[in-house]
Design a protein around this motif. Structure first.
Motif, short mmCIF file in Angstrom:
data_model
loop_
_atom_site.label_atom_id
_atom_site.label_comp_id
_atom_site.label_asym_id
_atom_site.label_seq_id
_atom_site.Cartn_x
_atom_site.Cartn_y
_atom_site.Cartn_z
N THR A 1 0.85 -1.19 0.00
CA THR A 1 0.00 0.00 0.00
C THR A 1 0.89 1.24 0.00
O THR A 1 1.84 1.33 0.78
CB THR A 1 -0.91 0.02 1.24
OG1 THR A 1 -1.78 -1.13 1.19
CG2 THR A 1 -1.76 1.28 1.29
N SER B 1 0.47 8.12 1.98
CA SER B 1 0.38 9.52 1.60
C SER B 1 1.72 10.21 1.84
O SER B 1 2.36 10.02 2.87
CB SER B 1 -0.72 10.22 2.40
OG SER B 1 -0.84 11.55 2.01
N PRO C 1 -4.54 4.21 -2.23
CA PRO C 1 -5.78 4.66 -1.60
C PRO C 1 -6.04 6.17 -1.72
O PRO C 1 -7.08 6.65 -1.29
CB PRO C 1 -5.60 4.27 -0.14
CG PRO C 1 -4.13 4.30 0.07
CD PRO C 1 -3.51 3.90 -1.24
N PHE C 2 -5.13 6.91 -2.29
CA PHE C 2 -5.25 8.36 -2.44
C PHE C 2 -4.73 8.73 -3.82
O PHE C 2 -4.14 7.90 -4.51
CB PHE C 2 -4.44 9.08 -1.34
CG PHE C 2 -3.00 8.67 -1.33
CD1 PHE C 2 -2.06 9.34 -2.08
CD2 PHE C 2 -2.60 7.57 -0.58
CE1 PHE C 2 -0.74 8.91 -2.11
CE2 PHE C 2 -1.28 7.14 -0.60
CZ PHE C 2 -0.35 7.82 -1.36
N ASP C 3 -4.93 9.95 -4.26
CA ASP C 3 -4.46 10.39 -5.57
C ASP C 3 -2.93 10.37 -5.58
O ASP C 3 -2.29 10.90 -4.67
CB ASP C 3 -4.96 11.80 -5.89
CG ASP C 3 -6.47 11.85 -6.05
OD1 ASP C 3 -7.12 10.79 -5.97
OD2 ASP C 3 -7.00 12.96 -6.25
N TYR C 4 -2.35 9.76 -6.62
CA TYR C 4 -0.90 9.64 -6.69
C TYR C 4 -0.45 9.78 -8.14
O TYR C 4 -1.09 9.27 -9.07
CB TYR C 4 -0.43 8.29 -6.14
CG TYR C 4 1.08 8.20 -6.10
CD1 TYR C 4 1.81 8.88 -5.14
CD2 TYR C 4 1.78 7.47 -7.05
CE1 TYR C 4 3.19 8.84 -5.11
CE2 TYR C 4 3.17 7.42 -7.03
CZ TYR C 4 3.86 8.10 -6.06
OH TYR C 4 5.23 8.06 -6.05
N GLY D 1 -7.76 5.61 -5.11
CA GLY D 1 -7.15 6.87 -5.52
C GLY D 1 -6.98 7.00 -7.02
O GLY D 1 -6.88 6.01 -7.75
N LYS D 2 -6.93 8.25 -7.48
CA LYS D 2 -6.66 8.52 -8.89
C LYS D 2 -5.18 8.28 -9.14
O LYS D 2 -4.33 8.78 -8.42
CB LYS D 2 -7.03 9.96 -9.24
CG LYS D 2 -6.67 10.36 -10.67
CD LYS D 2 -7.15 11.75 -11.03
CE LYS D 2 -6.42 12.78 -10.25
NZ LYS D 2 -6.78 14.16 -10.62
#
Length: 187
Positions: free
Chosen positions: A22, A25, A44-47, A64-65
């Protein structure tokens, strides 16, 4: 054991991922190396991926994007899925097996070579949406067929059929109106 990737990683060689991982952030993954994924990567978050080569043998997903910037090459025999996926102008994706299975939207500004299929991963929600923008090029060159299952397609760019294959569009969820195709670009 499920490792996390966080902090600052300068990758100038090869990083193999053999267990589900994973992203955390704040991760900064830079360098000139290759990321080889043999398990699953959860985003799980925009990366934004900037590493020049990603070899995906399993899955890159998560809510996430995921944005793949100019200069990134993805070689995928696994699944590119989950959330939104953005292929930037100057990025290249080779789908030589497996599938592209976004749960939301895949937006292409780069070049995608497809030897496999595009699939919506869920029949319980709106099907996934593939948008090929005006600067996007998609080469459908599977030896026998290229399948688009339960995927809404909008083409503003260029889609090329480069072999004598069959291109099939199917709605596999038996829902009225779940398949739609529109084009202002070149087919």
């Amino acid at each position: 054991y499920s490792p996390t990737l966080g902090g600052t990683i300068s990758l100038d060689g090869l990083m193999n991922i053999h267990a589900p991982a994973t992203l955390v952030s704040g991760l900064s993954l830079t360098g000139t190396g290759t990321l080889a994924n043999y398990s699953s990567i959860n985003v799980p978050f925009d990366y934004t991926f900037t590493i020049p080569t990603i070899n995906n043998f399993s899955s890159i997903g998560g809510a996430g994007k995921k944005t793949y910037t100019s200069g990134v090459t993805i070689n995928s025999t696994g699944v590119l899925g989950g959330g939104d996926n953005i292929i930037a102008n100057g990025a290249t994706v080779y789908v030589t097996g497996g599938s592209v299975s976004p749960t939301d939207t895949l937006i292409n500004h780069g070049v995608i070579w497809v030897n496999s299929s595009f699939n919506s991963t869920s029949c319980n929600t709106q099907p996934s949406h593939f948008i090929n923008e005006t600067d996007g090029v998609v080469n459908l060159n599977a030896g026998n067929s290229t399948s688009w299952h339960n995927t809404r397609i909008t083409n503003h760019g260029q889609m090329n059929k480069t072999t004598g294959n069959v291109i099939s569009f199917a709605s596999d969820c038996n829902t009225a109106g779940s398949f739609a195709n529109s084009s202002t670009g070149t087919l």
